[in-house]
Design a protein around this motif. Structure first.
Motif, PDB file in Angstrom:
ATOM      1  N   ALA A 192      -4.523  -4.372  -3.649  1.00  0.00           N
ATOM      2  CA  ALA A 192      -5.498  -4.959  -2.730  1.00  0.00           C
ATOM      3  C   ALA A 192      -5.694  -4.080  -1.513  1.00  0.00           C
ATOM      4  CB  ALA A 192      -5.045  -6.351  -2.295  1.00  0.00           C
ATOM      5  N   TYR A 193      -4.672  -3.280  -1.188  1.00  0.00           N
ATOM      6  CA  TYR A 193      -4.744  -2.421  -0.017  1.00  0.00           C
ATOM      7  C   TYR A 193      -3.778  -1.265  -0.183  1.00  0.00           C
ATOM      8  CZ  TYR A 193      -0.557  -5.150   1.257  1.00  0.00           C
ATOM      9  OH  TYR A 193       0.675  -5.765   1.260  1.00  0.00           O
ATOM     10  N   THR A 194      -4.067  -0.189   0.508  1.00  0.00           N
ATOM     11  CA  THR A 194      -3.214   0.991   0.438  1.00  0.00           C
ATOM     12  C   THR A 194      -2.517   1.193   1.783  1.00  0.00           C
ATOM     13  OG1 THR A 194      -4.979   2.495   1.137  1.00  0.00           O
ATOM     14  CG2 THR A 194      -4.718   2.122  -1.235  1.00  0.00           C
ATOM     15  N   GLY A 195      -1.468   1.980   1.717  1.00  0.00           N
ATOM     16  CA  GLY A 195      -0.736   2.336   2.928  1.00  0.00           C
ATOM     17  C   GLY A 195      -0.237   3.765   2.812  1.00  0.00           C
ATOM     18  N   THR A 196      -0.079   4.407   3.952  1.00  0.00           N
ATOM     19  CA  THR A 196       0.464   5.767   4.018  1.00  0.00           C
ATOM     20  C   THR A 196       1.709   5.726   4.894  1.00  0.00           C
ATOM     21  OG1 THR A 196      -1.723   6.784   3.757  1.00  0.00           O
ATOM     22  CG2 THR A 196      -0.002   8.148   4.735  1.00  0.00           C
ATOM     23  N   GLY A 216       2.891  16.194   5.634  1.00  0.00           N
ATOM     24  CA  GLY A 216       2.776  15.543   4.329  1.00  0.00           C
ATOM     25  C   GLY A 216       3.278  14.119   4.325  1.00  0.00           C
ATOM     26  N   SER A 217       2.753  13.329   3.397  1.00  0.00           N
ATOM     27  CA  SER A 217       3.185  11.950   3.264  1.00  0.00           C
ATOM     28  C   SER A 217       2.781  11.457   1.880  1.00  0.00           C
ATOM     29  CB  SER A 217       2.571  11.068   4.359  1.00  0.00           C
ATOM     30  OG  SER A 217       3.158   9.787   4.359  1.00  0.00           O
ATOM     31  N   VAL A 218       3.043  10.172   1.642  1.00  0.00           N
ATOM     32  CA  VAL A 218       2.673   9.567   0.368  1.00  0.00           C
ATOM     33  C   VAL A 218       1.738   8.395   0.638  1.00  0.00           C
ATOM     34  CG1 VAL A 218       4.637   7.972   0.289  1.00  0.00           C
ATOM     35  CG2 VAL A 218       3.528   8.648  -1.831  1.00  0.00           C
ATOM     36  N   LYS A 219       0.772   8.236  -0.229  1.00  0.00           N
ATOM     37  CA  LYS A 219      -0.180   7.134  -0.155  1.00  0.00           C
ATOM     38  C   LYS A 219       0.060   6.225  -1.356  1.00  0.00           C
ATOM     39  CE  LYS A 219      -5.188   6.354  -0.621  1.00  0.00           C
ATOM     40  NZ  LYS A 219      -6.488   7.041  -0.749  1.00  0.00           N
ATOM     41  N   SER A 220       0.299   4.978  -1.091  1.00  0.00           N
ATOM     42  CA  SER A 220       0.521   4.026  -2.174  1.00  0.00           C
ATOM     43  C   SER A 220      -0.168   2.721  -1.817  1.00  0.00           C
ATOM     44  CB  SER A 220       2.021   3.827  -2.410  1.00  0.00           C
ATOM     45  OG  SER A 220       2.260   3.062  -3.586  1.00  0.00           O
ATOM     46  N   GLY A 221       0.307   1.625  -2.330  1.00  0.00           N
ATOM     47  CA  GLY A 221      -0.337   0.367  -2.026  1.00  0.00           C
ATOM     48  C   GLY A 221       0.475  -0.812  -2.508  1.00  0.00           C
ATOM     49  N   TYR A 222      -0.092  -1.981  -2.337  1.00  0.00           N
ATOM     50  CA  TYR A 222       0.571  -3.230  -2.717  1.00  0.00           C
ATOM     51  C   TYR A 222      -0.351  -4.075  -3.577  1.00  0.00           C
ATOM     52  CZ  TYR A 222       4.652  -2.519   0.219  1.00  0.00           C
ATOM     53  OH  TYR A 222       5.817  -2.030   0.755  1.00  0.00           O
ATOM     54  N   THR A 223       0.251  -4.760  -4.523  1.00  0.00           N
ATOM     55  CA  THR A 223      -0.496  -5.585  -5.454  1.00  0.00           C
ATOM     56  C   THR A 223       0.067  -6.992  -5.498  1.00  0.00           C
ATOM     57  OG1 THR A 223      -1.029  -5.949  -7.803  1.00  0.00           O
ATOM     58  CG2 THR A 223       0.980  -4.735  -7.334  1.00  0.00           C
ATOM     59  N   THR A 224      -0.823  -7.962  -5.638  1.00  0.00           N
ATOM     60  CA  THR A 224      -0.340  -9.308  -5.899  1.00  0.00           C
ATOM     61  C   THR A 224       0.088  -9.410  -7.358  1.00  0.00           C
ATOM     62  OG1 THR A 224      -2.632 -10.005  -6.305  1.00  0.00           O
ATOM     63  CG2 THR A 224      -1.664 -10.517  -4.149  1.00  0.00           C
ATOM     64  N   GLN A 282     -10.757  -8.820   2.105  1.00  0.00           N
ATOM     65  CA  GLN A 282     -10.506  -7.397   2.345  1.00  0.00           C
ATOM     66  C   GLN A 282     -10.550  -7.079   3.842  1.00  0.00           C
ATOM     67  OE1 GLN A 282     -10.487  -4.449  -0.535  1.00  0.00           O
ATOM     68  NE2 GLN A 282      -9.123  -6.206  -0.709  1.00  0.00           N
ATOM     69  N   LEU A 283     -11.486  -7.697   4.556  1.00  0.00           N
ATOM     70  CA  LEU A 283     -11.553  -7.475   6.001  1.00  0.00           C
ATOM     71  C   LEU A 283     -10.352  -8.091   6.721  1.00  0.00           C
ATOM     72  CD1 LEU A 283     -15.365  -7.935   6.751  1.00  0.00           C
ATOM     73  CD2 LEU A 283     -14.056  -5.811   6.593  1.00  0.00           C
ATOM     74  N   ASN A 284      -9.820  -9.200   6.190  1.00  0.00           N
ATOM     75  CA  ASN A 284      -8.598  -9.763   6.761  1.00  0.00           C
ATOM     76  C   ASN A 284      -7.473  -8.735   6.721  1.00  0.00           C
ATOM     77  OD1 ASN A 284      -9.354 -12.301   7.622  1.00  0.00           O
ATOM     78  ND2 ASN A 284      -8.809 -13.315   5.698  1.00  0.00           N
ATOM     79  N   LEU A 285      -7.341  -8.048   5.592  1.00  0.00           N
ATOM     80  CA  LEU A 285      -6.304  -7.029   5.456  1.00  0.00           C
ATOM     81  C   LEU A 285      -6.544  -5.885   6.442  1.00  0.00           C
ATOM     82  CD1 LEU A 285      -6.110  -6.954   1.561  1.00  0.00           C
ATOM     83  CD2 LEU A 285      -4.335  -7.795   3.097  1.00  0.00           C
ATOM     84  N   ALA A 286      -7.808  -5.502   6.603  1.00  0.00           N
ATOM     85  CA  ALA A 286      -8.131  -4.425   7.540  1.00  0.00           C
ATOM     86  C   ALA A 286      -7.813  -4.832   8.973  1.00  0.00           C
ATOM     87  CB  ALA A 286      -9.606  -4.047   7.417  1.00  0.00           C
ATOM     88  N   LYS A 287      -7.987  -6.116   9.280  1.00  0.00           N
ATOM     89  CA  LYS A 287      -7.629  -6.607  10.612  1.00  0.00           C
ATOM     90  C   LYS A 287      -6.120  -6.519  10.836  1.00  0.00           C
ATOM     91  CE  LYS A 287     -11.557  -9.783  10.860  1.00  0.00           C
ATOM     92  NZ  LYS A 287     -11.991 -11.208  10.774  1.00  0.00           N
TER      93      LYS A 287
END
Length: 358
Positions: free
Chosen positions: A134-138, A258-266, A291-296
């Protein structure tokens, strides 16, 4: 040719409208079933993580769903689903990307594809609908500028090795964030999901210097001054900073080397007592509003990579884009390899890193 094109276009339009009507009907049925269940219980989806509170509030207001969450790690969520089975106390959970396929293999999930499924990139979803990011994180640094003991603010992994402050990454045996922190250090030092050794060597040096902290980087530990430099997902770092009594004491940044980009799933529990409410929750999470809630909550919604444009007032609160450009964070390219490596990580961490702590 024009007639053929128009006929084809008309046929496609009719098909699209029919599909939309079917989707609307299905959603109305799902909404009614979810309302009848009246509640959705989650694990690993607390209010202050990626602004889940916004979604729970919306589901309560719009559909009357009551909600409770029990915060736990990705591994603990899957273990809970498997252990409780028909006595399930949780309907839905949020796990790190590597844990989605694990949950499927453990046979504790049920599929559901939201109506915006086509807007989710193929790399970010299970073809059968058991999971989807649903969203990614670095992986980023959150730095308490008041607790650097005379050192400069670190902007790279290389900087971390020369500072006087302690470094907190968390529990690599249970937390996807911590495991990805080690992977990010490996990537910055020429490793990858198949070769975690450079990341382990990096933290071993920190441990040998007496600067590895076992405190989990959380709001509570930061408020107590237990975390000097924490290694966290970017969205967590930004959320933590915003909630501090003195947010200006903190800086959140992407390590430049450098870093890693991943994400989370329900994951929806196969044995959920409120399965329709869980499916409606996923449906809402992938809607524009969800999706905008997550961005907030400072997360990067997955549909921002395809069709969703973030409003300026939300985008301005995120880390500047040039930091991501410079760091060029790498996605996990071999999920199977990372699954195997991450399973070995806790033992390797104890054998190579923890034993070196002073």
């Amino acid at each position: 040719m024009k007639q053929l094109f128009l006929a084809s276009l008309l046929g496609s339009t009719i098909a699209m409208c029919t599909a939309a009507m079917a989707a609307d009907t299905d959603l109305k049925t799902l909404e009614a079933a979810a309302k009848a269940e009246g509640a959705v219980n989650s694990v690993g989806m607390p209010d202050d993580w990626a602004n889940w509170k916004g979604t729970w509030d919306d589901l309560a207001k719009t559909y009357g769903l009551k909600h409770i969450d029990t915060d736990m790690s990705s591994a603990q969520e899957i273990a809970k689903f498997k252990a409780e089975k028909d006595n399930a106390s949780a309907d839905i959970g949020d796990v790190g990307a590597a844990f989605g396929p694990i949950a499927v293999k453990q046979e504790v999930t049920q599929p559901y594809k939201p109506s915006t499924w086509a807007q989710v990139p193929d790399w970010a979803k299970d073809k059968d609908g058991h999971w989807a990011l649903a969203y990614t994180g670095t992986i980023a640094f959150i730095v308490n500028k008041k607790l650097l003991h005379g050192s400069e603010v670190p902007h790279s992994w290389a900087d971390l090795q020369t500072g006087k402050y302690k470094v907190s990454v968390g529990d690599v045996s249970t937390a996807a964030q911590a495991a990805n922190g080690v992977l990010a250090a490996a990537i910055a030092n020429k490793g990858d999901e198949k070769n975690i050794a450079p990341g382990l060597q990096f933290f071993t040096k920190i441990a040998q210097q007496g600067r590895l902290s076992l405190s989990n980087p959380t709001i509570a530990t930061m408020e107590k001054g237990e975390v000097e430099v924490g290694i966290v997902w970017d969205f967590n770092g930004l959320s933590y900073k915003a909630k501090m009594g003195n947010p200006d004491d903190y800086v959140v940044l992407i390590p430049s080397d450098g870093s890693v980009k991943s994400g989370y799933t329900t994951i929806i529990n196969k044995y959920a007592k409120h399965p329709n409410a869980a499916k409606l929750t996923r449906e809402y999470i992938f809607s524009d509003a969800g999706q905008l809630n997550l961005a907030k909550g400072n997360a990067r919604p997955i549909r921002a990579e395809t069709d969703l444009k973030l409003p300026a007032d939300i985008a301005k609160n995120l880390i500047p884009g040039e930091q991501y450009t410079k760091a060029n964070p790498q996605p996990i390219k071999d999920a199977d390899a990372w699954e195997k490596t991450s399973k070995k990580l806790p033992q390797l961490w104890n054998e190579q890193v923890i034993v070196e702590m002073k």
